[in-house]
Design a protein around this motif. Sequence first.
Motif, PDB file in Angstrom:
ATOM      1  N   HIS A   9       1.135  -1.282   0.262  1.00 35.05           N
ATOM      2  CA  HIS A   9      -0.176   0.247   0.082  1.00 35.05           C
ATOM      3  C   HIS A   9       1.044   1.910  -0.106  1.00 35.05           C
ATOM      4  O   HIS A   9       0.493   2.355  -1.145  1.00 35.05           O
ATOM      5  N   TRP A  10       1.867   1.753   0.963  1.00 37.57           N
ATOM      6  CA  TRP A  10       2.617   1.960   0.717  1.00 37.57           C
ATOM      7  C   TRP A  10       3.196   2.618  -0.364  1.00 37.57           C
ATOM      8  O   TRP A  10       3.891   4.131  -0.808  1.00 37.57           O
ATOM      9  N   LEU A  11       4.095   1.948  -1.426  1.00 43.79           N
ATOM     10  CA  LEU A  11       4.366   1.746  -2.706  1.00 43.79           C
ATOM     11  C   LEU A  11       3.615   2.353  -3.573  1.00 43.79           C
ATOM     12  O   LEU A  11       3.947   3.227  -4.217  1.00 43.79           O
ATOM     13  N   THR A  12       2.434   2.090  -3.714  1.00 42.37           N
ATOM     14  CA  THR A  12       1.602   2.231  -4.326  1.00 42.37           C
ATOM     15  C   THR A  12       1.106   3.498  -4.463  1.00 42.37           C
ATOM     16  O   THR A  12       0.886   4.927  -5.435  1.00 42.37           O
ATOM     17  N   VAL A  13       0.941   4.345  -3.012  1.00 44.02           N
ATOM     18  CA  VAL A  13       0.116   5.517  -2.601  1.00 44.02           C
ATOM     19  C   VAL A  13       1.739   6.418  -2.657  1.00 44.02           C
ATOM     20  O   VAL A  13       1.423   7.816  -3.161  1.00 44.02           O
ATOM     21  N   GLY A  14       3.195   5.933  -2.766  1.00 42.99           N
ATOM     22  CA  GLY A  14       3.869   6.807  -3.080  1.00 42.99           C
ATOM     23  C   GLY A  14       4.043   7.024  -3.729  1.00 42.99           C
ATOM     24  O   GLY A  14       4.350   8.438  -4.665  1.00 42.99           O
ATOM     25  N   ALA A  15       4.045   6.422  -5.222  1.00 46.00           N
ATOM     26  CA  ALA A  15       4.169   6.145  -6.606  1.00 46.00           C
ATOM     27  C   ALA A  15       2.945   7.078  -6.889  1.00 46.00           C
ATOM     28  O   ALA A  15       3.076   7.939  -7.835  1.00 46.00           O
TER      29      ALA A  15
END
Length: 222
Positions: A9-15
């Motif tokens: 989730h954190w990687l998706t939001v960051g991207a």
Amino acid sequence: MFPQLMKRHWLTVGAVLLSLFLFGLIYTSQGGIFVVTLVDWYTFFPSTAVFGILECIVVGWCYGTKRLHEDALTMWGKRIPRAMVISFKFVCPLFLVVICCYSFYSYRPPKYGDYIYPTWATAVGWLISVSSLLPLPTVFIWTVYNTQGATVKELSVSIRKEYAVRCCSSVSLTAVSGKSLPQTVESGKPKRQIIPMEETKLEVLEGMMRAQNDFVDVERRT
């Protein structure tokens, strides 16, 4: 819909945030006002009117006012006013169609002051406008493709099953909430039967499961 993305989730939001940040830097450049004008010219046309028309058609005609009345009774205990039903079935779609047609009729190529945008910029603007409409057919095709069954008819059968289960649950919620049920006769006088909440939870769940299984059996036989 995308469980693989939820695992990180954190990687998706960051991207997503990083891409929006980089895209937003264009607006702060020396020619940013021209990009803002182009995006503002095409962002809300014609997607807003199209989405409004589709929402009125889906709610008023596809989903149906009868189901909407039942949902309102379940949630609030009141029916939807007739004026509102007439509005989103007839008045709103008509006005939105008129607005959409007039927008196409009065369309002019974008310009900022005396600067007239070139043809390629106009094409980019139309791509921006179409991009806001693409998620609707994309999600529809994705949902049909991932739904069990080979035809849209089987998809409609599954939708009817879900509706039957929800109708059963809406009736059961009346008992769970402790509201009055059909009258019973006791000592020669009609008396409304009130079922306590704690005593009916298990019965309500069992009844919902039985109704769902019976409906599935009937669909299989037909």
